[in-house]
Design a protein around this motif. Structure first.
Motif, PDB file in Angstrom:
ATOM      1  N   TRP A   7     -25.163 -58.624 -10.705  1.00  8.16           N
ATOM      2  CA  TRP A   7     -23.839 -58.784 -10.107  1.00  8.16           C
ATOM      3  C   TRP A   7     -23.311 -60.187 -10.337  1.00  8.16           C
ATOM      4  O   TRP A   7     -22.149 -60.383 -10.699  1.00  8.16           O
ATOM      5  CB  TRP A   7     -23.917 -58.465  -8.625  1.00  8.16           C
ATOM      6  CG  TRP A   7     -22.674 -58.748  -7.839  1.00  8.16           C
ATOM      7  CD1 TRP A   7     -22.489 -59.768  -6.928  1.00  8.16           C
ATOM      8  CD2 TRP A   7     -21.439 -58.022  -7.870  1.00  8.16           C
ATOM      9  NE1 TRP A   7     -21.227 -59.718  -6.401  1.00  8.16           N
ATOM     10  CE2 TRP A   7     -20.562 -58.659  -6.956  1.00  8.16           C
ATOM     11  CE3 TRP A   7     -20.996 -56.916  -8.574  1.00  8.16           C
ATOM     12  CZ2 TRP A   7     -19.260 -58.211  -6.739  1.00  8.16           C
ATOM     13  CZ3 TRP A   7     -19.707 -56.461  -8.354  1.00  8.16           C
ATOM     14  CH2 TRP A   7     -18.850 -57.098  -7.449  1.00  8.16           C
ATOM     15  N   GLN A  48     -19.814 -59.218 -12.873  1.00  8.61           N
ATOM     16  CA  GLN A  48     -19.294 -58.337 -11.835  1.00  8.61           C
ATOM     17  C   GLN A  48     -18.476 -57.190 -12.422  1.00  8.61           C
ATOM     18  O   GLN A  48     -18.543 -56.055 -11.934  1.00  8.61           O
ATOM     19  CB  GLN A  48     -18.449 -59.138 -10.848  1.00  8.61           C
ATOM     20  CG  GLN A  48     -19.249 -60.150 -10.049  1.00  8.61           C
ATOM     21  CD  GLN A  48     -18.403 -60.872  -9.007  1.00  8.61           C
ATOM     22  OE1 GLN A  48     -17.221 -60.577  -8.837  1.00  8.61           O
ATOM     23  NE2 GLN A  48     -19.010 -61.827  -8.314  1.00  8.61           N
ATOM     24  N   LEU A  55     -19.115 -53.235 -11.605  1.00  4.73           N
ATOM     25  CA  LEU A  55     -18.058 -52.419 -11.009  1.00  4.73           C
ATOM     26  C   LEU A  55     -17.735 -51.213 -11.886  1.00  4.73           C
ATOM     27  O   LEU A  55     -17.570 -50.092 -11.387  1.00  4.73           O
ATOM     28  CB  LEU A  55     -16.802 -53.260 -10.781  1.00  4.73           C
ATOM     29  CG  LEU A  55     -16.894 -54.307  -9.665  1.00  4.73           C
ATOM     30  CD1 LEU A  55     -15.666 -55.221  -9.696  1.00  4.73           C
ATOM     31  CD2 LEU A  55     -17.036 -53.648  -8.299  1.00  4.73           C
ATOM     32  N   THR A  79     -18.390 -58.771  -0.032  1.00  2.00           N
ATOM     33  CA  THR A  79     -19.465 -59.667  -0.480  1.00  2.00           C
ATOM     34  C   THR A  79     -19.640 -60.841   0.469  1.00  2.00           C
ATOM     35  O   THR A  79     -20.629 -61.575   0.369  1.00  2.00           O
ATOM     36  CB  THR A  79     -19.174 -60.207  -1.895  1.00  2.00           C
ATOM     37  OG1 THR A  79     -17.842 -60.771  -1.923  1.00  2.00           O
ATOM     38  CG2 THR A  79     -19.263 -59.096  -2.926  1.00  2.00           C
ATOM     39  N   ARG A 109     -17.754 -55.048  -3.357  1.00  2.00           N
ATOM     40  CA  ARG A 109     -18.835 -54.643  -4.244  1.00  2.00           C
ATOM     41  C   ARG A 109     -19.275 -53.226  -3.876  1.00  2.00           C
ATOM     42  O   ARG A 109     -18.964 -52.731  -2.786  1.00  2.00           O
ATOM     43  CB  ARG A 109     -20.034 -55.585  -4.129  1.00  2.00           C
ATOM     44  CG  ARG A 109     -20.581 -55.720  -2.703  1.00  2.00           C
ATOM     45  CD  ARG A 109     -22.020 -56.195  -2.672  1.00  2.00           C
ATOM     46  NE  ARG A 109     -22.947 -55.078  -2.908  1.00  2.00           N
ATOM     47  CZ  ARG A 109     -24.284 -55.202  -2.886  1.00  2.00           C
ATOM     48  NH1 ARG A 109     -24.829 -56.373  -2.644  1.00  2.00           N
ATOM     49  NH2 ARG A 109     -25.061 -54.154  -3.091  1.00  2.00           N
TER      50      ARG A 109
END
Length: 232
Positions: free
Chosen positions: A45, A49, A53, A116, A142
């Motif tokens: 992550w 990111q 995702l 997050t 997230r």
């Protein structure tokens, strides 16, 4: 009136696979072509990111194309006669759509996202989650998924449920991934344990049980047979 007996159902990827849900991990250990640490770890992550995702966005889209199978639907029938708790390692919503009403998701839920910056801020989420989607406090959202190396918040609730179970149904799981694989160890010594999987793997916790019955077959057929027997 006597109290209803309690059934705790432990499910894994095998039950969802029969609905067409990809089980992620291929024979070479890759998840949909990705190293697992790229898409299912805090390190992945932090590194990318957008990639993470997108990975879960694709899973969420696929979920809209599948429906609960005969095994999910049969498990719902047990609620006519028993107190039933489903403890699943799966992140899909097929148990919910199949009609089960008491479900614990050990590894999170695909149709939810969380902040997050504040893990208590959890949102229902049907469509894609992208960079720039933020919680009410301004933090990036997230996937609401328990990644490798993260704690399993629902584990304590799962243990509490299994302490007083009369019957344990294990469906479509290798019984190799902990902590889920260790849950049977918390069941009463006299609990009846039924294991339904085409390739059952008898781990240490199961080896210690003398009230174990194995159904070496697919969930859709094995669950039907067992539910018919339990509903007497």
């Amino acid at each position: 009136m006597s109290k209803r007996q309690k059934i705790v159902i432990l499910t894994g990827a095998g039950i969802s696979a029969e609905s067409g849900i990809n089980t992620f991990r291929d024979a070479d250990g890759l998840w949909e072509g990705h190293d697992v640490m790229e898409v299912a770890s805090p390190e992945g992550w932090r590194k990318n990111q957008a990639l993470v995702l997108d990975f879960y966005n694709q899973r969420r889209r696929q979920l809209k194309t599948v429906v609960p199978n005969a095994a999910h639907l049969a498990l719902k029938e047990l609620e006519k006669q028993y107190e039933v708790v489903v403890i699943t390692q799966n992140v899909d919503d097929l148990h919910e759509r199949g009609g089960s009403t008491n479900i614990i998701h050990l590894h999170g839920e695909l149709k939810k996202v969380r902040s997050t910056g504040d893990e208590d801020l959890i949102y229902d989420w049907e469509d894609d989650c992208v960079l720039g989607d933020r919680c009410k406090k301004g933090y990036q959202l997230r996937p609401h998924i328990v990644w490798f190396g993260e704690a399993v918040p629902a584990l304590e609730a799962a243990v509490d449920e299994i302490y007083d179970a009369h019957h344990i149904l294990i469906i479509g799981t290798s019984m190799q991934v902990y902590p889920a694989a260790g849950l049977v160890g918390y069941a009463p010594r006299d609990a009846n344990i039924y294991y339904i999987d085409p390739n059952p793997s008898i781990n240490y916790e199961l080896q210690r049980r003398n009230k174990l019955e194995v159904f070496p077959e697919a969930a859709t057929t094995g669950v039907r047979k067992l539910v018919d027997r339990l509903l007497v």
